[in-house]
Design an enzyme around this catalytic site. Structure first.
Site, PDB file in Angstrom:
ATOM      1  N   HIS B  36      -9.211   3.338   1.117  1.00  0.00           N
ATOM      2  CA  HIS B  36     -10.559   3.497   0.558  1.00  0.00           C
ATOM      3  C   HIS B  36     -11.625   3.020   1.537  1.00  0.00           C
ATOM      4  O   HIS B  36     -12.661   3.666   1.714  1.00  0.00           O
ATOM      5  CB  HIS B  36     -10.669   2.770  -0.791  1.00  0.00           C
ATOM      6  CG  HIS B  36     -10.066   3.549  -1.917  1.00  0.00           C
ATOM      7  ND1 HIS B  36      -8.712   3.609  -2.129  1.00  0.00           N
ATOM      8  CD2 HIS B  36     -10.622   4.349  -2.854  1.00  0.00           C
ATOM      9  CE1 HIS B  36      -8.465   4.392  -3.172  1.00  0.00           C
ATOM     10  NE2 HIS B  36      -9.614   4.855  -3.634  1.00  0.00           N
ATOM     11  N   LYS B 117      -4.017   0.637 -12.292  1.00  0.00           N
ATOM     12  CA  LYS B 117      -3.859  -0.251 -13.455  1.00  0.00           C
ATOM     13  C   LYS B 117      -5.028  -1.215 -13.530  1.00  0.00           C
ATOM     14  O   LYS B 117      -5.684  -1.495 -12.525  1.00  0.00           O
ATOM     15  CB  LYS B 117      -2.532  -1.003 -13.379  1.00  0.00           C
ATOM     16  CG  LYS B 117      -2.510  -2.138 -12.359  1.00  0.00           C
ATOM     17  CD  LYS B 117      -1.257  -2.965 -12.502  1.00  0.00           C
ATOM     18  CE  LYS B 117      -1.148  -4.033 -11.424  1.00  0.00           C
ATOM     19  NZ  LYS B 117      -1.919  -5.243 -11.733  1.00  0.00           N
TER      20      LYS B 117
END
Lengths: 290, 207
Positions: B36, B117
């Site tokens: 990212h 998650k």
């Protein structure tokens, strides 16, 4: 001195792939509390299926095989230097066999060593010489998700109205559970240390996690607070994975350390549901695992 | 409605709502912290010039990501020496660390599913409404089980980031997830955080 490398490799395999029975039993009990068909219930059912599958196939329960933290208690006469070398060899071999993910990253270069060996602290090994004949090695694999939601508070904490007593300890622990939400892979297990300095307090909070889930603190006051904290944390209804639900915390394990007059630290190590901890004992040349 | 073939289309995304359990099949790409940051620094904010194979990788991942999923996952992979890669354990990692980047990455690559998650924050929720996209929660720690839904490893980019941080291109079948953030501004995580805060305040008021 006996070479324990292959026995330690088996300890690592067992820890990574076979969840201890007390943790599995607690997870099974937690499923009963959740509504059939709810996201919380489905999460717990999936977790238990994964536990069985990992055990059967000897594959890691969780891909984050964490920081390997070893606690070695050895009788007089053993060489900790040689034991460390054996542990490192076992860890590198376990990585090659895909029981462990390569997890040791150089913090400056960003480079992953590829074999889980890093500096003097990776893997982490704590040595203590003990009386008697038995050598024991306990291993915890603690993943990064739950390690990241661990917390340390310095009391008093005005924002939480937490003073320098067990009532204050209770408040900061509940705050830590709330802040963690589902991010530490709830339902979690809390290791809580009261006192110490910043460093010893964190270490003690992890050592507290070595106790079995059904084994309360020897101190009656702490044992009572352990129960209360588990029960009150579950009232938050954060639930498995943070989906909302009845079980947020499976158990709380507390310990206390002497502190300086000026300091009152409370340290919470949050352990995910994938509470991977195992122990090997060498006695009379025979190795056993639990 | 339970089974989804990737890539998504807008209509499917817009019909999804918080709480829906899904089984995903098709091709997706793993990407976590290093990926990212690399995407944002090199191609979105352009604070560093492309180096090495950056541009080739950029071209290769664009069609894989458009309309599909990025999976926050650092797998355990076997076959590293023979390059016959197989996922051994592959559960989700905590997504909140990507919150500073995720919205921009979704818009730039038109990613419609973010799998991880723990949920994400308001910036990602906003991007879900715009792109449109959804956040899909996998079961943390269910690594052996999820690895069994990974039928093939089609390739890997940026392996020099390390095994957990590389971009693994995988073909999955019936990968189980739950929608916890939808394209209509709803987030289960925001709801649970708010509800549990009210209980916490009550508990803190007690001795």
């Amino acid at each position: 001195m006996q070479d324990l490398t292959s026995e330690i490799l088996e300890l690592v395999r067992l820890t990574s792939t076979d969840l201890p029975p007390d943790v599995e039993a607690a997870l099974r009990e937690a499923t009963q509390a959740e509504e059939p068909g709810s996201a919380a219930r489905n999460a717990l059912d999936t977790i238990l299926m994964n536990v069985e599958l990992s055990r059967r196939n000897s594959t890691p329960i969780c891909q984050d095989t964490g920081t390997p933290i070893f606690f070695v208690r050895y009788p007089e006469g053993w060489s900790t230097r040689q034991l460390r070398a054996q542990i490192e060899n076992a860890v590198a071999e376990a990585t090659r066999k895909a029981y462990l993910r390569p997890n040791a990253v150089d913090s400056l270069s960003g480079k992953n060593s590829g074999n889980n060996l890093g500096d003097d602290h990776f893997p982490t090994v704590h040595f203590e010489e003990v009386e008697g004949e038995a050598l024991t090695i306990e291993l915890i694999l603690k993943g990064g998700g739950c390690e990241n939601v661990g917390a340390q508070y310095s009391l008093p904490n005005a924002a939480l109205g937490a003073g320098r007593d067990l009532a204050g300890v209770r408040k900061v622990v509940l705050d830590a559970v709330h802040k963690a939400q589902g991010q530490g892979c709830a339902p979690g297990i809390l290791g809580v240390a009261v006192g110490g300095d910043r460093g010893t307090s964190y270490l003690a909070s992890k050592e507290a996690l070595l106790r079995r889930l059904d084994q309360p603190s020897d101190d009656p006051e702490l044992a009572e607070l352990e129960q209360r904290l588990t029960q009150e944390a579950n009232q938050l209804e954060i639930g498995p994975m943070g989906f909302g639900g009845k079980t947020t915390v499976l158990a709380t394990k507390m310990t206390s350390l002497h502190r300086l007059p000026a300091s009152f630290f409370v340290t919470i190590s949050y352990m995910c549901w994938a509470y991977r901890r195992r122990k090997m004992t060498l006695r009379n040349g025979q190795v056993s695992y639990e | 409605m339970n089974k989804i073939q990737l890539p998504f289309d807008d209509q499917t995304i817009l019909a999804l709502k918080v709480g829906d359990p899904l089984y995903l099949s098709g091709v997706m790409v793993t990407g976590r912290d290093t990926v990212h940051k690399w995407m944002v620094d090199t191609f979105i904010k352009k604070t560093r010039p492309p180096a090495g194979d950056d541009l080739q990788v950029y071209q290769a991942i664009q069609p894989l990501l458009a309309g599909s999923c990025i999976y926050h996952c650092g797998p355990v992979v076997s076959g590293l020496d023979t390059q016959e890669y197989r996922f051994v354990a592959a559960g989700p990692t905590t997504s909140s660390r990507e919150e500073p980047y995720q919205g921009d990455v979704m818009r730039h690559f038109k990613i419609q599913g973010v799998i991880g998650k723990g949920g994400m924050g308001p910036k990602t929720l906003q991007a879900c409404a715009e792109v449109p996209g959804v956040y899909l929660h996998a079961i943390g720690g269910a690594a052996s089980l999820i690895a069994q839904t990974v039928k093939r490893v089609l390739g890997v980019y940026k392996l020099e980031f390390g095994v957990p941080e590389a971009m693994w291109v995988i073909e999955v079948e019936d990968f189980p997830v739950v929608v916890t953030m939808d394209a209509h501004g709803n987030s289960l995580h925001a709801e649970v955080a708010q509800r549990s805060k009210a209980v916490l305040d009550e508990l803190l008021a007690k001795a």
